[in-house]
Motif scaffolding. Structure first.
Motif, PDB file in Angstrom:
ATOM      1  N   TRP A 117       0.700  -1.331  -0.107  1.00 58.80           N
ATOM      2  CA  TRP A 117      -0.059  -0.075  -0.079  1.00 58.80           C
ATOM      3  C   TRP A 117       0.942   1.318  -0.107  1.00 58.80           C
ATOM      4  O   TRP A 117       0.408   2.336  -0.480  1.00 58.80           O
ATOM      5  CB  TRP A 117      -0.953   0.050   1.289  1.00 58.80           C
ATOM      6  CG  TRP A 117      -0.497   0.437   2.419  1.00 58.80           C
ATOM      7  CD1 TRP A 117      -0.039  -0.803   3.462  1.00 58.80           C
ATOM      8  CD2 TRP A 117      -0.150   1.613   3.201  1.00 58.80           C
ATOM      9  NE1 TRP A 117       0.558   0.075   4.658  1.00 58.80           N
ATOM     10  CE2 TRP A 117       0.472   1.265   4.635  1.00 58.80           C
ATOM     11  CE3 TRP A 117      -0.142   2.688   2.849  1.00 58.80           C
ATOM     12  CZ2 TRP A 117       0.646   2.185   5.355  1.00 58.80           C
ATOM     13  CZ3 TRP A 117      -0.002   3.948   3.678  1.00 58.80           C
ATOM     14  CH2 TRP A 117       0.610   3.427   4.737  1.00 58.80           C
TER      15      TRP A 117
ATOM     16  N   ASN B 214      -3.318   9.678   6.077  1.00 56.97           N
ATOM     17  CA  ASN B 214      -4.403   8.890   6.454  1.00 56.97           C
ATOM     18  C   ASN B 214      -4.376   7.641   5.900  1.00 56.97           C
ATOM     19  O   ASN B 214      -4.552   7.059   5.171  1.00 56.97           O
ATOM     20  CB  ASN B 214      -5.619   9.458   5.592  1.00 56.97           C
ATOM     21  CG  ASN B 214      -6.847   8.893   5.979  1.00 56.97           C
ATOM     22  OD1 ASN B 214      -6.981   7.756   6.497  1.00 56.97           O
ATOM     23  ND2 ASN B 214      -7.950   9.891   5.725  1.00 56.97           N
ATOM     24  N   ARG B 215      -3.392   6.921   6.768  1.00 57.31           N
ATOM     25  CA  ARG B 215      -3.000   5.509   6.571  1.00 57.31           C
ATOM     26  C   ARG B 215      -4.140   4.439   6.392  1.00 57.31           C
ATOM     27  O   ARG B 215      -4.137   3.407   5.500  1.00 57.31           O
ATOM     28  CB  ARG B 215      -2.216   4.876   7.597  1.00 57.31           C
ATOM     29  CG  ARG B 215      -0.945   5.806   7.906  1.00 57.31           C
ATOM     30  CD  ARG B 215      -0.071   5.299   9.152  1.00 57.31           C
ATOM     31  NE  ARG B 215       1.188   6.172   9.153  1.00 57.31           N
ATOM     32  CZ  ARG B 215       2.393   5.800   8.684  1.00 57.31           C
ATOM     33  NH1 ARG B 215       2.484   4.629   8.100  1.00 57.31           N
ATOM     34  NH2 ARG B 215       3.202   6.603   8.719  1.00 57.31           N
ATOM     35  N   ARG B 216      -5.328   4.725   7.311  1.00 56.04           N
ATOM     36  CA  ARG B 216      -6.485   3.828   7.159  1.00 56.04           C
ATOM     37  C   ARG B 216      -7.227   3.830   5.610  1.00 56.04           C
ATOM     38  O   ARG B 216      -7.488   2.864   5.194  1.00 56.04           O
ATOM     39  CB  ARG B 216      -7.369   4.018   8.173  1.00 56.04           C
ATOM     40  CG  ARG B 216      -8.602   3.067   8.130  1.00 56.04           C
ATOM     41  CD  ARG B 216      -9.491   3.651   9.253  1.00 56.04           C
ATOM     42  NE  ARG B 216      -9.211   3.310  10.567  1.00 56.04           N
ATOM     43  CZ  ARG B 216      -9.695   3.554  11.634  1.00 56.04           C
ATOM     44  NH1 ARG B 216     -10.885   4.028  11.783  1.00 56.04           N
ATOM     45  NH2 ARG B 216      -9.080   3.166  12.669  1.00 56.04           N
ATOM     46  N   LYS B 217      -7.158   5.267   5.314  1.00 54.93           N
ATOM     47  CA  LYS B 217      -7.850   5.293   3.915  1.00 54.93           C
ATOM     48  C   LYS B 217      -6.824   4.978   2.803  1.00 54.93           C
ATOM     49  O   LYS B 217      -7.474   4.229   2.003  1.00 54.93           O
ATOM     50  CB  LYS B 217      -8.187   6.854   3.651  1.00 54.93           C
ATOM     51  CG  LYS B 217      -8.935   6.930   2.409  1.00 54.93           C
ATOM     52  CD  LYS B 217      -9.641   8.464   2.292  1.00 54.93           C
ATOM     53  CE  LYS B 217     -10.169   8.524   0.890  1.00 54.93           C
ATOM     54  NZ  LYS B 217     -10.787   9.908   0.704  1.00 54.93           N
TER      55      LYS B 217
ATOM     56  N   THR C 146      -0.467  -5.244   3.382  1.00 53.03           N
ATOM     57  CA  THR C 146       0.539  -4.672   4.347  1.00 53.03           C
ATOM     58  C   THR C 146       1.866  -5.615   4.082  1.00 53.03           C
ATOM     59  O   THR C 146       3.031  -5.397   4.728  1.00 53.03           O
ATOM     60  CB  THR C 146      -0.196  -5.200   5.591  1.00 53.03           C
ATOM     61  OG1 THR C 146      -0.454  -6.494   5.632  1.00 53.03           O
ATOM     62  CG2 THR C 146      -1.206  -4.219   5.875  1.00 53.03           C
TER      63      THR C 146
ATOM     64  N   LYS D  98      -4.704   2.318   2.963  1.00 50.22           N
ATOM     65  CA  LYS D  98      -4.787   0.742   2.929  1.00 50.22           C
ATOM     66  C   LYS D  98      -6.107   0.360   2.357  1.00 50.22           C
ATOM     67  O   LYS D  98      -6.174  -0.717   1.736  1.00 50.22           O
ATOM     68  CB  LYS D  98      -4.629   0.294   4.630  1.00 50.22           C
ATOM     69  CG  LYS D  98      -3.226   0.468   4.860  1.00 50.22           C
ATOM     70  CD  LYS D  98      -3.443   0.027   6.532  1.00 50.22           C
ATOM     71  CE  LYS D  98      -1.671   0.334   7.058  1.00 50.22           C
ATOM     72  NZ  LYS D  98      -1.865  -0.156   8.607  1.00 50.22           N
ATOM     73  N   SER D  99      -7.133   0.912   2.895  1.00 44.83           N
ATOM     74  CA  SER D  99      -8.365   0.796   2.263  1.00 44.83           C
ATOM     75  C   SER D  99      -8.469   0.668   0.665  1.00 44.83           C
ATOM     76  O   SER D  99      -9.163  -0.143  -0.093  1.00 44.83           O
ATOM     77  CB  SER D  99      -9.512   1.500   2.831  1.00 44.83           C
ATOM     78  OG  SER D  99     -10.864   1.273   2.229  1.00 44.83           O
TER      79      SER D  99
END
Length: 263
Positions: free
Chosen positions: A113, A133-136, A156, A138-139
């Protein structure tokens, strides 16, 4: 030289489909060395186009002109109906041209990612401060990978743990995942085995089916004949011939490359 226009059927009849990219009389010199000489060719939307030629024929130099690394000394490149004058690869990417280089340009110690969003990081602004914005990311990476059915263990995973085919797939996914109109691939399967080559070719065909235009540079004539809709032949810095793949043979392409057959 063959300069094909395809036809699309409409309610009012058939109309010519304009090329997505046109190279018109492009030349490039490095000092006294003429790397490109009055090159003319075109790429149609939704097709796989191949450029073939011997080492030193000018293939990679021409691609660098398309992708913003080099600026032609003379001539014009028209992309999506407008002349282009890219000053950097970032300009080309913003216009919709993505390039998968032979070295893949992946950072081995970063995850999948992180490589997909390298230099395109998503940032959330908190006043004067920007936070990744790591969460976004990755998504979004998971969505990109699943959309193209890229066979990687997880977004990951670090790139150094991936096989050659998986790394190639990540690089292609990065190129195709950001609204690209044209994806350029330099020797996309040169270092891969038979099974990984087949998977990457399936991915290239999937990109075409989704409407991307693909340009491949390849020394693998069997691959060119399997994948491409149009072949352009370069020799000594010139584009000497263009052929619809369905109307030529590997033997003719080799003869055009070597000069044994006149264009």
């Amino acid at each position: 030289m063959t300069t094909p226009l395809t036809k699309q059927s409409t309610e009012s009849g058939s109309r010519a489909v304009e090329p997505l990219l046109k190279v018109q009389d492009v030349s490039l010199s490095f000092g006294s060395v003429r790397a490109l000489r009055n090159v003319d060719l075109q790429l149609m939307p939704g097709e796989i186009t191949a450029i073939v030629g011997d080492n030193g024929a000018g293939k990679s130099t021409l691609v660098r002109c398309m992708s913003g690394i080099h600026r032609p000394s003379s001539g014009t490149i028209v992309f999506d109906g407008a002349p282009i004058d890219f000053r950097s690869p970032e300009d080309a990417r913003e216009a919709g041209i993505e390039t998968v280089h032979q070295n893949l340009a992946l950072v081995e110690d970063l995850t999948v990612w992180q490589n997909l969003f390298l230099n395109r990081e998503l940032v959330t602004k908190l006043g004067p401060v920007g936070i990744l914005n790591r969460r976004k990311m990755k998504s979004e990476a998971e969505r990109m990978v699943s959309t193209l059915a890229v066979n990687v263990p997880a977004v990951t995973s670090r790139v150094r743990r991936l096989s050659g085919g998986q790394r190639q797939a990540v690089s292609i996914c990065r190129a195709a995942g950001f609204s690209s109109k044209l994806v350029i691939m330099d020797e996309p399967t040169a270092a891969l085995g038979v099974q990984e080559t087949a998977r990457v070719e399936e991915l290239i065909q999937r990109l075409r089916s989704e409407g991307h235009a693909i340009l491949i540079i390849s020394h693998n004539f069997a691959q060119v004949m399997r994948l491409s809709d149009q072949v352009w032949v370069m020799r000594a810095g010139r584009c000497v011939a263009g052929r619809r793949t369905a109307q030529t043979t590997g033997e003719e392409i080799v003869a055009l490359i070597t000069g044994a057959q006149a264009a």
